[in-house]
Design a protein around this motif. Structure first.
Motif, PDB file in Angstrom:
ATOM      1  N   THR A  58       0.858  -1.181   0.000  1.00  0.00           N
ATOM      2  CA  THR A  58       0.000   0.000   0.000  1.00  0.00           C
ATOM      3  C   THR A  58       0.893   1.230   0.000  1.00  0.00           C
ATOM      4  OG1 THR A  58      -0.197   0.164   2.422  1.00  0.00           O
ATOM      5  CG2 THR A  58      -1.851  -1.170   1.272  1.00  0.00           C
ATOM      6  N   TRP A  59       0.305   2.347  -0.390  1.00  0.00           N
ATOM      7  CA  TRP A  59       1.038   3.602  -0.306  1.00  0.00           C
ATOM      8  C   TRP A  59       0.111   4.698   0.180  1.00  0.00           C
ATOM      9  CZ3 TRP A  59      -1.281   2.646  -4.977  1.00  0.00           C
ATOM     10  CH2 TRP A  59      -1.828   3.726  -5.668  1.00  0.00           C
ATOM     11  N   THR A  60       0.698   5.677   0.823  1.00  0.00           N
ATOM     12  CA  THR A  60      -0.035   6.838   1.309  1.00  0.00           C
ATOM     13  C   THR A  60      -0.156   7.815   0.152  1.00  0.00           C
ATOM     14  OG1 THR A  60       0.813   6.493   3.520  1.00  0.00           O
ATOM     15  CG2 THR A  60       0.001   8.678   3.022  1.00  0.00           C
ATOM     16  N   THR A  61      -1.394   8.191  -0.171  1.00  0.00           N
ATOM     17  CA  THR A  61      -1.622   9.048  -1.334  1.00  0.00           C
ATOM     18  C   THR A  61      -1.619  10.530  -1.003  1.00  0.00           C
ATOM     19  OG1 THR A  61      -4.031   8.976  -1.095  1.00  0.00           O
ATOM     20  CG2 THR A  61      -3.011   7.261  -2.469  1.00  0.00           C
ATOM     21  N   ALA A  66       2.845  11.300   2.038  1.00  0.00           N
ATOM     22  CA  ALA A  66       2.519  10.819   0.688  1.00  0.00           C
ATOM     23  C   ALA A  66       3.729  10.129   0.081  1.00  0.00           C
ATOM     24  CB  ALA A  66       2.066  11.975  -0.188  1.00  0.00           C
ATOM     25  N   GLY A  67       3.494   8.975  -0.511  1.00  0.00           N
ATOM     26  CA  GLY A  67       4.569   8.214  -1.139  1.00  0.00           C
ATOM     27  C   GLY A  67       5.222   7.193  -0.233  1.00  0.00           C
ATOM     28  N   THR A  68       4.768   7.099   1.033  1.00  0.00           N
ATOM     29  CA  THR A  68       5.301   6.092   1.941  1.00  0.00           C
ATOM     30  C   THR A  68       4.703   4.736   1.560  1.00  0.00           C
ATOM     31  OG1 THR A  68       5.488   7.725   3.710  1.00  0.00           O
ATOM     32  CG2 THR A  68       5.535   5.408   4.363  1.00  0.00           C
ATOM     33  N   ILE A  69       5.565   3.718   1.464  1.00  0.00           N
ATOM     34  CA  ILE A  69       5.156   2.382   1.025  1.00  0.00           C
ATOM     35  C   ILE A  69       5.139   1.437   2.225  1.00  0.00           C
ATOM     36  CG2 ILE A  69       5.669   0.469  -0.562  1.00  0.00           C
ATOM     37  CD1 ILE A  69       5.117   3.158  -1.991  1.00  0.00           C
ATOM     38  N   PHE A  70       4.134   0.564   2.268  1.00  0.00           N
ATOM     39  CA  PHE A  70       4.008  -0.424   3.337  1.00  0.00           C
ATOM     40  C   PHE A  70       3.781  -1.806   2.741  1.00  0.00           C
ATOM     41  CE2 PHE A  70       2.459   3.514   5.234  1.00  0.00           C
ATOM     42  CZ  PHE A  70       3.085   3.520   6.470  1.00  0.00           C
ATOM     43  N   TYR A 108       8.025  11.071  -6.819  1.00  0.00           N
ATOM     44  CA  TYR A 108       6.871  11.286  -7.693  1.00  0.00           C
ATOM     45  C   TYR A 108       5.750  12.078  -7.011  1.00  0.00           C
ATOM     46  CZ  TYR A 108       8.809   8.070 -11.135  1.00  0.00           C
ATOM     47  OH  TYR A 108       9.604   7.482 -12.079  1.00  0.00           O
ATOM     48  N   VAL A 109       5.941  12.398  -5.733  1.00  0.00           N
ATOM     49  CA  VAL A 109       4.917  13.138  -4.980  1.00  0.00           C
ATOM     50  C   VAL A 109       4.828  14.560  -5.533  1.00  0.00           C
ATOM     51  CG1 VAL A 109       4.319  14.086  -2.705  1.00  0.00           C
ATOM     52  CG2 VAL A 109       5.173  11.738  -2.909  1.00  0.00           C
ATOM     53  N   LEU A 110       3.609  15.002  -5.788  1.00  0.00           N
ATOM     54  CA  LEU A 110       3.371  16.366  -6.258  1.00  0.00           C
ATOM     55  C   LEU A 110       3.086  17.249  -5.053  1.00  0.00           C
ATOM     56  CD1 LEU A 110       1.085  15.522  -9.307  1.00  0.00           C
ATOM     57  CD2 LEU A 110       3.556  15.933  -9.300  1.00  0.00           C
ATOM     58  N   GLU A 111       3.839  18.336  -4.941  1.00  0.00           N
ATOM     59  CA  GLU A 111       3.747  19.217  -3.769  1.00  0.00           C
ATOM     60  C   GLU A 111       2.812  20.402  -3.984  1.00  0.00           C
ATOM     61  OE1 GLU A 111       5.370  18.747  -0.847  1.00  0.00           O
ATOM     62  OE2 GLU A 111       6.569  17.026  -1.447  1.00  0.00           O
ATOM     63  N   GLY A 112       2.300  20.591  -5.156  1.00  0.00           N
ATOM     64  CA  GLY A 112       1.488  21.773  -5.449  1.00  0.00           C
ATOM     65  C   GLY A 112       0.206  21.838  -4.651  1.00  0.00           C
ATOM     66  N   MET A 113      -0.332  23.014  -4.530  1.00  0.00           N
ATOM     67  CA  MET A 113      -1.613  23.285  -3.869  1.00  0.00           C
ATOM     68  C   MET A 113      -1.583  22.966  -2.379  1.00  0.00           C
ATOM     69  SD  MET A 113      -4.099  22.098  -6.996  1.00  0.00           S
ATOM     70  CE  MET A 113      -5.602  22.463  -6.132  1.00  0.00           C
ATOM     71  N   LEU A 118       0.314  11.701  -4.038  1.00  0.00           N
ATOM     72  CA  LEU A 118       0.784  10.724  -5.012  1.00  0.00           C
ATOM     73  C   LEU A 118      -0.430   9.890  -5.410  1.00  0.00           C
ATOM     74  CD1 LEU A 118       2.939   9.390  -6.720  1.00  0.00           C
ATOM     75  CD2 LEU A 118       3.527   7.952  -4.777  1.00  0.00           C
ATOM     76  N   MET A 119      -1.133  10.391  -6.401  1.00  0.00           N
ATOM     77  CA  MET A 119      -2.357   9.744  -6.860  1.00  0.00           C
ATOM     78  C   MET A 119      -2.038   8.580  -7.791  1.00  0.00           C
ATOM     79  SD  MET A 119      -4.601  11.018  -5.239  1.00  0.00           S
ATOM     80  CE  MET A 119      -4.804  12.323  -4.117  1.00  0.00           C
ATOM     81  N   SER A 120      -3.033   7.726  -8.018  1.00  0.00           N
ATOM     82  CA  SER A 120      -2.857   6.518  -8.826  1.00  0.00           C
ATOM     83  C   SER A 120      -2.345   6.817 -10.224  1.00  0.00           C
ATOM     84  CB  SER A 120      -4.178   5.749  -8.923  1.00  0.00           C
ATOM     85  OG  SER A 120      -4.622   5.381  -7.650  1.00  0.00           O
ATOM     86  N   ASN A 121      -2.852   7.892 -10.839  1.00  0.00           N
ATOM     87  CA  ASN A 121      -2.436   8.190 -12.215  1.00  0.00           C
ATOM     88  C   ASN A 121      -0.955   8.514 -12.293  1.00  0.00           C
ATOM     89  OD1 ASN A 121      -2.965  10.657 -10.866  1.00  0.00           O
ATOM     90  ND2 ASN A 121      -3.213  11.713 -12.805  1.00  0.00           N
ATOM     91  N   VAL A 122      -0.405   9.136 -11.261  1.00  0.00           N
ATOM     92  CA  VAL A 122       1.028   9.439 -11.224  1.00  0.00           C
ATOM     93  C   VAL A 122       1.806   8.194 -10.788  1.00  0.00           C
ATOM     94  CG1 VAL A 122       2.817  10.866 -10.159  1.00  0.00           C
ATOM     95  CG2 VAL A 122       0.621  11.892 -10.811  1.00  0.00           C
TER      96      VAL A 122
END
Length: 173
Positions: A58-61, A66-70, A108-113, A118-122
């Motif tokens: 799993t990953w934190t979105t 965000a981007g942490t993998i388990f 790959y984590v997007l920092e904007g806004m 880190l959404m599925s599409n990315v």
């Protein structure tokens, strides 16, 4: 030469669902609900039903982690701020994928806004090297050995800290 594939080509990526603290309170049970936090291995609480049964990543979105993998095993749930990776390629060792994503996913984590994501599409675009299965197993074996050694050292440090606090308190009282 090592072949490279995108995560979306070797795995199914699934998002969790909204599971509120009230829901966890009202439907208390034995199956963990993993969320975007990293404390307590990401466990938000436990409920009486489960969404997944098996071994997955799993990953934190969303959020600071965000981007942490388990690695997950057994029966469990994930919230809407988690993603699940189900490997569907027989040439991928899931533990190799875990180590690779642990190293690369955060880039790959997007920092904007204001809220890292880190959404599925990315996530599906993350490039994964695909060495032979024996080579993946060799790499996993080495990294598992180091991980176990680090866990052992952390446990020893925690014990030494307790020992230090005990003697400090005894000597200063």
């Amino acid at each position: 030469m090592v072949e490279w594939k995108k995560l979306g080509d070797i795995a199914n990526l699934v998002r969790g669902k909204v599971i509120s603290k009230d829901y966890i309170r009202d439907f208390k049970g034995e199956y963990p609900v993993y969320s975007s936090q990293t404390a307590d291995n990401g466990v938000m609480g436990c409920i009486n039903s489960y969404m997944f049964d098996g071994e997955y990543l799993t990953w934190t979105t969303d959020g600071a982690y965000a981007g942490t993998i388990f690695r997950r095993k057994g029966k469990f749930n994930i919230t809407n701020v988690c993603g699940l990776i189900e490997v569907n390629d027989g040439n991928i060792n899931q533990n190799f994928l875990y180590y690779w994503l642990s190293k690369t996913a955060k880039s790959y984590v997007l920092e904007g806004m204001g809220n890292p994501k880190l959404m599925s599409n990315v996530a599906s675009t993350i490039e994964i090297p695909i060495p032979s299965l024996p080579e993946q197993a060799r790499i996993v074996g080495i990294l598992d050995t180091f991980t176990a050694a680090i866990d052992n050292l952390k446990a020893q440090i925690a014990l030494r800290r307790k020992q230090y606090e005990y003697y400090r308190d005894q000597l200063l009282d």
